[in-house]
Design a protein around this motif. Sequence first.
Motif, PDB file in Angstrom:
ATOM      1  N   GLY A 207     -30.599   4.143  75.461  1.00  0.00           N
ATOM      2  CA  GLY A 207     -30.178   4.055  74.073  1.00  0.00           C
ATOM      3  C   GLY A 207     -29.258   5.176  73.635  1.00  0.00           C
ATOM      4  O   GLY A 207     -28.485   5.025  72.686  1.00  0.00           O
ATOM      5  N   LEU A 208     -29.327   6.322  74.327  1.00  0.00           N
ATOM      6  CA  LEU A 208     -28.544   7.479  73.917  1.00  0.00           C
ATOM      7  C   LEU A 208     -27.080   7.395  74.315  1.00  0.00           C
ATOM      8  O   LEU A 208     -26.281   8.240  73.911  1.00  0.00           O
ATOM      9  CB  LEU A 208     -29.158   8.750  74.503  1.00  0.00           C
ATOM     10  N   ILE A 209     -26.697   6.399  75.089  1.00  0.00           N
ATOM     11  CA  ILE A 209     -25.289   6.295  75.495  1.00  0.00           C
ATOM     12  C   ILE A 209     -24.495   5.400  74.541  1.00  0.00           C
ATOM     13  O   ILE A 209     -23.274   5.305  74.672  1.00  0.00           O
ATOM     14  CB  ILE A 209     -25.144   5.786  76.944  1.00  0.00           C
ATOM     15  N   TYR A 210     -25.165   4.763  73.589  1.00  0.00           N
ATOM     16  CA  TYR A 210     -24.493   3.849  72.673  1.00  0.00           C
ATOM     17  C   TYR A 210     -24.534   4.381  71.244  1.00  0.00           C
ATOM     18  O   TYR A 210     -25.540   4.937  70.803  1.00  0.00           O
ATOM     19  CB  TYR A 210     -25.170   2.473  72.675  1.00  0.00           C
ATOM     20  N   GLU A 211     -23.454   4.170  70.526  1.00  0.00           N
ATOM     21  CA  GLU A 211     -23.460   4.354  69.081  1.00  0.00           C
ATOM     22  C   GLU A 211     -23.695   2.994  68.427  1.00  0.00           C
ATOM     23  O   GLU A 211     -23.350   1.955  68.996  1.00  0.00           O
ATOM     24  CB  GLU A 211     -22.125   4.909  68.588  1.00  0.00           C
ATOM     25  N   SER A 212     -24.273   3.021  67.252  1.00  0.00           N
ATOM     26  CA  SER A 212     -24.354   1.817  66.441  1.00  0.00           C
ATOM     27  C   SER A 212     -23.409   1.968  65.256  1.00  0.00           C
ATOM     28  O   SER A 212     -22.736   2.988  65.111  1.00  0.00           O
ATOM     29  CB  SER A 212     -25.796   1.577  65.981  1.00  0.00           C
TER      30      SER A 212
END
Length: 659
Positions: free
Chosen positions: A129-134
């Motif tokens: 989850g830490l490799i993606y921005e929302s």
Amino acid sequence: MVFRQAAHTLADHALVPRPTARRKPALAFTRRRLLHGGALIAAAPAIKVLTGASPIEAARAQAAPVDLKWRHGLSLFGDVKYPEGFKHFDYVNPDAPSGGAVRQIGLGTFDNFNPVVSGVKGSIALAVGLIYESLTLPSLDEVSTEYGALAESVAYPDDFSYVVYRLRKEARWHDGKPVTPDDVIFSLDSLKMHHPQYAAYYRHVVKAEKTGERDVTFTFDAPGNRELPQIVGQLMVLPKHWWEGTDDAGKRRDISATTLEPPLGSAAYRIKSFEAARSVTLERVKDYWGLNSNFNVGRNNFDELRYDYFRDGTVALEAFKGGQVDWRTENSAKNWATAYDFPAVKEGRVVLEEFPNRSSGVMQAFAPNIRREKFSDPRVRRALNFAFDFETMNQQLFFGQYTRIASYFEGTELASSGLPEGRELEILEPVRAEVPPEVFTAPYSNPVGGSSEAVRANLREGMKLLKDAGYEVRGGKQVDGKTGAPFEIELLAEDPSFERVLLSYKPSLERMGITVSIRTIDSTQYENRLRTWDFDMVVASWGESLSPGNEQREFWGSRAADMPGSRNIVGIKNPAIDKLIERVIFATDRADLVAATHALDRVLLWNNYVVPQWTYSKVRTARWDRFGRPAEMPKYGLSAFPALWWYDAGKAAKVGNRS
């Protein structure tokens, strides 16, 4: 809103809900409050519904064009704290040094880097989850307020029938390509197609379309749902061009399958290296597009984040004590009371600290599968509560550290108490005939044990309830009075450390004549059995934000009860609860939301769906003293580790070299 969540670990305290998305929860537990603004799209007196279009789309097609007000933040029932163009969040240290590494613990195993099928196939790695921005990022010092991350601004009409997000022109994937509206649309479609929980969470989004060079418009199936614009903002955005491309071997990637190929991301970190099932290391992206953006200043300060996996919690604890990992969140009261007396603690090289939890509530409980006939009668389920002697267990196993849970929103103002009155009573009146009468006549309470007299009285009451439900005692065993089938319960677990809790509960159930077996299986088997509802009773936890909404359908709604992999683990199908969930979702202001949630809580409790367990109002942490943090931690940020912390070389030198 409680869909962004942290990975869960099973111990004697709290089960953190299973990983389903990047933040929330617990991410992780901030949510909801939308700004009221923008011009209402005026529908024509008579609307001709276009073929294949929703009523909302048809109304938009025939309405006169309007100018919507663009916003830099979203907050339900209130204003945002930070003005447009703010430099950084108040709770960060804008001058935090960058560098260093931190090693953390993962429990269990992993075999997947694809978040689209997390919770459906394989075991997702903690770090993904830490490799993606929302599109948006939560503020940790406001209740459920979010500001633009991938998106620079957002607009919506007064009726909340759709929302438009405008992407930042500088937003880039780690390969240098821009983040586009097509990526956003691809992400929503993929998650809805392949992930049951996301499908339920976003089912009211009927369409996403590119409406400008950097604009994406999400159309909803009905107006009035204030939460939907912000829920859309929580969307984890994936790179369409990467997932539709080929890997190094020339094989086309499959978004519906697990993978251990490190995915392309857009956030401050990317996967540097990994050993399947053993460890994952992230590295900070040096040319990260958002490095100097206001939402990132003072955050993501470590050069490396390493997650080492342990199949056993005891081994993980020993690894921490031996200096092999740097940070530990302690969920065991026994460990907290007895396991931290080693020399490094006494010397001050290891710091023990508790952080207050002001951002979320929880229901943690023994959860029977009411899809099975033997648990369908609420009197049976109440009898199971009478068999649970929490007070004795708390003293003998937990050193008296816990309090009993008496609400599905325990620890927040949303927990019901006393008798319904005022607005809550008004909300309950339309479902009076569909809910237990006690909802209106008695405050909910759990049986109280702790003494031999109280335990005997509780067991007698439990036996009476079983008899009233049609069970008989034959040869010392409870059997169905009609079929003669014995009443048997398998308590299913995935963490050996929780067996002592189940073993403590077992004798009380057996004293009532119930045959009990305990089975602990590995996490993959456990996940598969939960997905297919193949269990009698498990321990489950539902984290709740300060602003509940659409996720309540996923937790307790009738539709979710038959949806494999949903969070309606119990299998609740209750029209009254469905109606109350809608009242929560369509609350008109904060007071209305609180009243509607009180009503929902009260009805859930008096149906005796679960046997509530215990909670603790703080997060226990232990760390090797190598790190710094802001002087004032955010009110709703829990420990906020590692996002707001940094490597302190001076402290690290005093602590000594790592193992």
